[in-house]
Each structure stands twice: as C-alpha cells, then as structure tokens.
Design an enzyme around this catalytic site. Structure first.
Site, PDB file in Angstrom:
ATOM      1  N   HIS A   1      20.757  -5.725  -9.344  1.00 58.18           N
ATOM      2  CA  HIS A   1      19.816  -5.242 -10.574  1.00 58.18           C
ATOM      3  C   HIS A   1      20.079  -5.774 -11.922  1.00 58.18           C
ATOM      4  O   HIS A   1      18.893  -5.760 -12.679  1.00 58.18           O
ATOM      5  CB  HIS A   1      19.509  -3.965 -10.108  1.00 58.18           C
ATOM      6  CG  HIS A   1      18.697  -3.578  -8.708  1.00 58.18           C
ATOM      7  ND1 HIS A   1      19.651  -3.501  -7.561  1.00 58.18           N
ATOM      8  CD2 HIS A   1      17.488  -3.728  -8.159  1.00 58.18           C
ATOM      9  CE1 HIS A   1      18.787  -3.271  -6.703  1.00 58.18           C
ATOM     10  NE2 HIS A   1      17.548  -3.568  -6.881  1.00 58.18           N
TER      11      HIS A   1
ATOM     12  N   ARG B   1       9.168  -1.030  -9.412  1.00 59.33           N
ATOM     13  CA  ARG B   1      10.402  -0.354  -8.980  1.00 59.33           C
ATOM     14  C   ARG B   1      10.630   0.950 -10.033  1.00 59.33           C
ATOM     15  O   ARG B   1      11.053   1.024 -11.026  1.00 59.33           O
ATOM     16  CB  ARG B   1      11.683  -1.251  -9.524  1.00 59.33           C
ATOM     17  CG  ARG B   1      11.759  -2.501  -8.463  1.00 59.33           C
ATOM     18  CD  ARG B   1      13.257  -3.391  -9.019  1.00 59.33           C
ATOM     19  NE  ARG B   1      13.695  -4.202  -8.008  1.00 59.33           N
ATOM     20  CZ  ARG B   1      13.247  -5.467  -8.128  1.00 59.33           C
ATOM     21  NH1 ARG B   1      12.518  -6.029  -8.888  1.00 59.33           N
ATOM     22  NH2 ARG B   1      13.692  -6.124  -7.230  1.00 59.33           N
TER      23      ARG B   1
ATOM     24  N   GLU C   1      13.155  -4.736   4.825  1.00 56.25           N
ATOM     25  CA  GLU C   1      14.422  -5.675   4.326  1.00 56.25           C
ATOM     26  C   GLU C   1      15.727  -5.216   4.729  1.00 56.25           C
ATOM     27  O   GLU C   1      16.906  -5.310   4.587  1.00 56.25           O
ATOM     28  CB  GLU C   1      14.466  -4.891   2.511  1.00 56.25           C
ATOM     29  CG  GLU C   1      14.183  -3.509   2.287  1.00 56.25           C
ATOM     30  CD  GLU C   1      14.016  -3.059   0.918  1.00 56.25           C
ATOM     31  OE1 GLU C   1      14.644  -4.003  -0.103  1.00 56.25           O
ATOM     32  OE2 GLU C   1      13.510  -1.949   0.658  1.00 56.25           O
TER      33      GLU C   1
ATOM     34  N   ASN D   1      15.934  -9.506  -1.177  1.00 60.62           N
ATOM     35  CA  ASN D   1      17.114  -9.398  -1.650  1.00 60.62           C
ATOM     36  C   ASN D   1      18.181  -8.670  -0.756  1.00 60.62           C
ATOM     37  O   ASN D   1      19.395  -8.925  -0.576  1.00 60.62           O
ATOM     38  CB  ASN D   1      17.169  -8.754  -3.046  1.00 60.62           C
ATOM     39  CG  ASN D   1      16.151  -9.379  -4.055  1.00 60.62           C
ATOM     40  OD1 ASN D   1      15.860 -10.491  -3.928  1.00 60.62           O
ATOM     41  ND2 ASN D   1      15.656  -8.675  -4.953  1.00 60.62           N
ATOM     42  N   ASP D   2      17.634  -7.561  -0.327  1.00 59.31           N
ATOM     43  CA  ASP D   2      18.430  -6.781   0.733  1.00 59.31           C
ATOM     44  C   ASP D   2      18.117  -7.477   2.097  1.00 59.31           C
ATOM     45  O   ASP D   2      18.968  -7.238   2.784  1.00 59.31           O
ATOM     46  CB  ASP D   2      17.749  -5.509   0.706  1.00 59.31           C
ATOM     47  CG  ASP D   2      18.299  -4.503  -0.435  1.00 59.31           C
ATOM     48  OD1 ASP D   2      19.536  -4.633  -0.646  1.00 59.31           O
ATOM     49  OD2 ASP D   2      17.207  -3.978  -0.811  1.00 59.31           O
TER      50      ASP D   2
ATOM     51  N   ARG E   1      25.139  -8.283  -1.921  1.00 62.68           N
ATOM     52  CA  ARG E   1      24.338  -9.045  -3.068  1.00 62.68           C
ATOM     53  C   ARG E   1      24.956  -9.123  -4.305  1.00 62.68           C
ATOM     54  O   ARG E   1      24.711  -9.592  -5.231  1.00 62.68           O
ATOM     55  CB  ARG E   1      23.048  -8.608  -3.011  1.00 62.68           C
ATOM     56  CG  ARG E   1      22.777  -6.999  -3.444  1.00 62.68           C
ATOM     57  CD  ARG E   1      21.354  -6.798  -3.020  1.00 62.68           C
ATOM     58  NE  ARG E   1      20.247  -6.629  -4.289  1.00 62.68           N
ATOM     59  CZ  ARG E   1      19.545  -6.191  -4.259  1.00 62.68           C
ATOM     60  NH1 ARG E   1      18.756  -5.263  -3.182  1.00 62.68           N
ATOM     61  NH2 ARG E   1      18.447  -6.487  -5.334  1.00 62.68           N
TER      62      ARG E   1
ATOM     63  N   CYS F   1       8.483  -9.678  -2.027  1.00 58.61           N
ATOM     64  CA  CYS F   1       8.594  -9.148  -3.391  1.00 58.61           C
ATOM     65  C   CYS F   1      10.127  -9.623  -3.845  1.00 58.61           C
ATOM     66  O   CYS F   1      10.468  -9.159  -4.919  1.00 58.61           O
ATOM     67  CB  CYS F   1       8.279  -7.761  -3.808  1.00 58.61           C
ATOM     68  SG  CYS F   1       9.201  -6.749  -2.640  1.00 58.61           S
TER      69      CYS F   1
HETATM   70  C1  PEP Z   1      14.510  -6.437  -2.092  1.00 55.62           C
HETATM   71  O1  PEP Z   1      15.481  -5.896  -1.738  1.00 55.62           O
HETATM   72  O2  PEP Z   1      14.364  -7.819  -2.182  1.00 55.62           O
HETATM   73  C2  PEP Z   1      13.795  -5.803  -3.323  1.00 55.62           C
HETATM   74  C3  PEP Z   1      12.690  -6.343  -3.711  1.00 55.62           C
HETATM   75  O3  PEP Z   1      14.121  -4.497  -3.949  1.00 55.62           O
HETATM   76  P1  PEP Z   1      15.454  -4.201  -4.602  1.00 55.62           P
HETATM   77  O4  PEP Z   1      15.805  -5.853  -5.246  1.00 55.62           O
HETATM   78  O5  PEP Z   1      14.936  -3.347  -5.707  1.00 55.62           O
HETATM   79  O6  PEP Z   1      16.358  -3.637  -3.846  1.00 55.62           O
HETATM   80 MG    MG Z   2      15.565  -3.902  -1.763  1.00 51.40          MG
END
Ligand code: PEP
Ligand code: MG
Length: 580
Positions: free
Chosen positions: A190, A297, A432, A455-456, A466, A503
């Site tokens: 993040h 977010r 996710e 991402n997750d 990650r 996203c």
């Molecule tokens: C993701 O996991 O791709 C996502 C958009 O949420 P975050 O990055 O806030 O976990």
């Molecule tokens: Mg996520």
C-alpha cells in the site's frame, strides 16, 4: 543501491531516515546544552508511561496465569528503576549532547551485551529483559516524538525507512516529501500504491537503505529503474536530466488523449476509471480524463485520523466525491483495514498472518457498529451522485449474504428516520480471493457487479506475500492460474448479466491490458497517474487482437511466454510507451 521501482519519477535531495523503534536503528540527533533538561523530562515521562504499561500487563498476567509468571515483569520494572543506568544515560546526554532515545539505546545495549557475554544463564536472561524493556521505552519515546515530526516536516526530504506502514504514510506531510525508499516491500504494497497516487517517486525492497543512509545525506532517487545514487556526480545528474525530459515529452504526447473516449481501435467501449484514497484526489481524477472512480479506498479516512471518523464525517467525504464527479460513477469500497493497514487505537491484536486474518469484511462483520456507520454514510451520499458500493475480501457466499443483510437493515433504519437514499444503489463484490473466483456464479446472483482486486488475487492464488521483496519474482500477474481465475470470474458474471472491472495495479500496467480485455473485463480502474497511458494504449489496440492474446494465454503453461506475447503486441501498437 538497488531496489524495486514502484512509483515513476526522479527526485534528489536530503535524506530523512525514519526510525522503526528497533534499538539498532535509533537516530542520533545533536541537541544544545539548553535542551538537556527537556530531554531528561521526556525520559522521565516515558519511564512513568512504560511503568504504567508494565504494571497493567503484569496485572493481566497475574489474573490469567498466576503470580509466578507475573514476577518476570518485576525484572523489567527493576531495569526502569536502576539508578546507575539512569544516571549514566543522563551523563551521556550532557556530555555528548545527543537526543535521549539515542543515549538510552546506547547505554542499555552496552549493559545488555555485557550481561550476555557472561557465562551464566540467569544473567543472560537479564540481558533479554533489558532489551525487551528498552524497546518498550523507546516506543514510548519515539512514538509521539516522531509522528509529530512527520506531520510537520520543516524541509523537503526523501523519506527512508525500514518499512513505511500505510498509517504512517497517511500521516506524512506530503508537500515536503520528495520521494520514498524502504528496505522491504513489493510493487503492490500500500505504500507503493500511495506513492503512485501522490506521484512521488519511490523505490522499495532496497535491503538496508535505512541502515546505510544517514540523515542529511544527498541522494538521487530513480523511481523508473529502482535506484538510489548517493552523492550523484554532475555527469549522473546530467544523464538523469535527459531521462526526465524524455518522460515529460512522452507525458505531453499521451495527454492528447485526455478528452477522447476510451474505445478500442475496432470500436469496443471500455470504462476507464480511477482509484482514489480520499476526497482530495477528486481534482486529479477530473484532470486525468477518467470516467469516474472505480475504487475509493475508504480506509484512508480512518488511517489519517487518530479517532474513528463518525458517520457524519464519512458522509461529508463521500458526498464531496459523488457530487464533484456526478453523473460519473463513484464506487465506494467499504472498510479494508487489516493486512498491512492498521489503526493503532482500534487495539486489534497483532497476528502471525495478518493477510490471512482479521481483515476487511471479516473485521466489519464483527465490528458491526463501525460497519453500520459506514453503510449509512454511503447510503446517504448515494443521492448526491452516481454512488455504488462494494465489499472487499469476500471469501464465501455467507459473508456476502451477511453484508447485504446489514445493508438492508441500514436501509430500513434510514427509511424509518425519513432520510433519503438511492433505493437501487448498485452493490458489488470484490473478487480477490480464489474461493470467490471459483464460486463467482453464486456470488453473481446477489450483486450488480464484480471488481477484481488483482493485488490480492495474485498473492492469495500464488501464496506470495505482496509485501515481501524476497519473493517478488514469484508475484506473477501472468501466471496461468491467475488468468484462469479471472476468466472464470468474467464468464460467471456475464452469464448472470453483470459487468466486471479490475481495480488492482494490473489494470494500470500496459503490458497486462491486452490480456484483461481479451479475458472479458469491462472496466479498468487505475491510479489517476496511469489513466493517460492506459487510454493511449486502449485507443491503439483491437479487441480482436486482445482476444487472440488471451486465448493463447489460457492455453499456455508459461507465465513468461504469456508475458512475451502480450508485450510483443503492446510494443507493436504503442512503441512510444517504450521509448525511454
Ligand atoms: C486489490 O487487492 O487488488 C485491491 C484493489 O485492493 P487493495 O490493493 O486495497 O488490497
Ligand atoms: Mg485488496
């Protein structure tokens, strides 16, 4: 020094190393003779606070495990009352004119290592006590001391830290931050995501930057290639000047597409939206040419503040965004705390595996009051624009059913209070977690859309943290397993007549776009800084070509082959993106 480039741009300036409360990383600061009494006062306050905390812990242990176990804290308390130690610390500050935390860390460590070296088990244990209690005391000294500094930086700095938690990043005085560098971290941590959204160059996973670099040192940070150059020569500065000029001219070229639609060369319309962290980002979204917000977010509203934002405060933030962008959609994601995002004052106990733990919807379904306040705030904002809501980290149907039931409960409450909201506000689920992708057919019946959080999804599918730079090479968006899960999701959604967005950071990577389009994704939501280059590429690519790339990828066994094919196509249709 080399690391992972996570946010483009080049900056140069003075380093400010943030301590992470480990004894070996306490910064040394010079003070004046007049400041000595204040330093001693700070130590006294921290000692009182630490004693209070230790006594409270001791009491709890005493109640839970009995007096015998509780006596171990007597040893800790004795350290804090040891007159020789405290006297020596005071003298060190006076003589060396250094900050109290540095003095305490030095002297305490000297005592601990002396005890440790003696061949006696009892004394070795006292060394461990010494270190334990020192760490706690330093936390009390540094905690308040540093957060204050972070909010009001006096000059512009390149911030260097072992790790930079999202809550610390959210507190930073952004206008005075030139760039970030951290020892640990990955591309989708993040901190990296925030750096990109702030357009601040950043490099993570540098190994030991926070140990090697010193406050005030002059460095150049290259967020394109993941490099840090200490004391750059004139020649290096000149070369970087040229690199920056090239990027500026590419940006200008891309900006031509800002007001044009996001449509492929063969006429397929794609929704291109932006990811935001707060109401302040609205201007950037407008300027970027995005069609709205695909991911808000909301946890940053929580992380930025020392207390929980009220329903009213949240309502105001959501309303500003919805009204500013109407009639464009704004997808508000409910709270995703946990993982790497924590709020100190919620007192959530730390966990061995926070990404597999008490996070996001799991937290909200247990902390129902916090969740209800947010759902009510979003519902109330829904009449101010085109608001949609989505839940993060749905791992099973039951969670979705429970969340929707709470939403219905909030709607009923608002109705009975005579408060207006949009009855048909769209509700979506983030996909996710592999279990959600695998059961997407069931989830699709109960929502209006999906948004894939790659991402997750990548970290959970491949079991690759990650944030962990040591295994960053295994974090592969083009792994066939990931692409198959995306395909399952789009197929299930389309069969149920709902749309699917992406996203995660994958959506903003030009090399991934042919794959995502070809797999059937309808919306891409990317950081405002990436909108222009994504749109530039979308307008140069044909959906028919993207489908071919995706079909080949689904039949492929190799991440590298999939990546190479996609890259070949992107290079051929948009060579400008590679002229750097
Ligand atoms: C993701 O996991 O791709 C996502 C958009 O949420 P975050 O990055 O806030 O976990
Ligand atoms: Mg996520």
């Amino acid at each position: 020094m080399h690391g992972i480039a996570v946010s483009p741009g080049v900056c140069r300036g003075k380093v400010l190393v943030l301590s992470d409360n480990r004894v070996d990383s306490v910064p040394r600061q010079t003070i004046t003779l007049e400041e000595v009494p204040e330093q001693i006062n700070r130590l006294e306050r921290a000692l009182t606070e630490t004693k209070k905390q230790l006594l409270a812990v001791q009491e709890k242990v005493n109640a839970g495990m009995g007096a015998k176990d509780a006596t171990i804290f007597d040893a800790h308390l004795l350290v804090l009352e040891d007159p020789t130690l405290l006297d020596e610390v005071g003298k060190f500050v006076e003589k060396e004119l250094v900050n109290i935390e540095f003095a305490f860390a030095q002297i305490a460590e000297k005592y601990a290592s002396t005890l440790e070296a003696i061949d006696d088990e009892y004394l070795r244990e006292r060394a461990a006590d010494m270190r334990d209690v020192t760490e706690r005391l330093l936390q009390n000294l540094l905690g308040t001391f540093q957060e204050l500094d972070l909010k009001h930086l006096k000059e512009r700095y390149i911030i260097v830290a072992h790790d930079l938690s999202p809550s610390r990043t959210a507190m930073l005085d952004k206008k005075n931050v030139l760039g970030f560098a951290t020892d640990v971290g990955g591309k989708t941590s993040h901190t990296a995501i925030i750096a990109r959204s702030l357009r601040i160059p950043a490099v993570v996973g540098v190994g030991d930057a926070s140990k090697q670099l010193r406050d005030g040192q002059y460095v150049l940070l290259d967020g394109y290639h993941g490099q840090i150059v200490i004391n750059p020569t004139d020649q290096t500065l000149f070369e970087y000047g040229q690199l920056v000029r090239k990027h500026v001219s590419l940006d200008e070229k891309l900006r031509d597409t800002t007001d044009k639609p996001a449509v492929t060369l063969d006429g397929v319309q794609i929704t291109l939206s932006a990811n935001i962290e707060g109401a302040d980002d609205v201007e950037q979204v407008r300027a970027s040419g995005a069609e709205g917000v695909g991911l808000f977010r909301t946890e940053y509203l929580f992380l930025k503040s020392d207390t929980l934002p009220t329903e009213e405060e949240q309502f105001r933030a959501y309303r500003v965004v919805a009204a500013a962008l109407r009639p464009a959609p704004v997808i508000i994601r409910t709270l995703d705390l946990g993982g790497d995002k924590f709020m100190a004052h919620l007192n959530v106990p730390s966990e061995m595996n926070p990404f597999l733990g008490y996070r996001a919807i799991r937290f909200c379904l247990q902390e129902k009051d916090i969740f209800r306040a947010q759902l009510r705030a979003i519902l109330r904002a829904s009449v101010e624009g085109n608001v949609k809501l989505m839940y993060p980290m749905i791992s099973c149907l039951d969670e979705l059913i429970q969340a929707n039931a709470l939403l219905d409960e909030c709607k009923a409450q608002l109705r009975s209070e005579g408060v207006v909201f949009h009855e048909k506000m769209e509700v979506g689920a983030m996909i996710e977690i592999p279990s959600a992708a695998l059961t997407a057919d069931a989830l699709a019946k109960r929502v209006n859309f999906f948004s894939i959080g790659t991402n997750d999804l990548i970290q959970y599918t491949l079991a690759v943290d990650r944030l962990n730079e040591k295994i960053a090479h295994l974090y592969e968006p083009t792994n066939p397993a990931v692409l198959r899960l995306i395909k399952m999701t789009t197929d299930a959604a389309h069969a149920a007549g709902i749309w699917v967005g992406v996203c995660g950071e994958m959506a903003g990577d030009p090399l991934m776009i042919p794959l995502l389009l070809g797999l059937g994704v309808d919306e891409l939501s990317v950081s405002p800084a990436s909108v222009t280059q994504v749109k530039y590429l979308l307008r140069r690519i044909k959906m028919s070509e993207a489908k071919e790339i995706a079909t080949a990828a689904l039949a492929s066994e190799s991440s590298q082959e999939i990546m190479a094919n996609s890259q070949r196509l992107v290079r051929s249709v948009a060579p400008s993106l590679f002229e750097q």
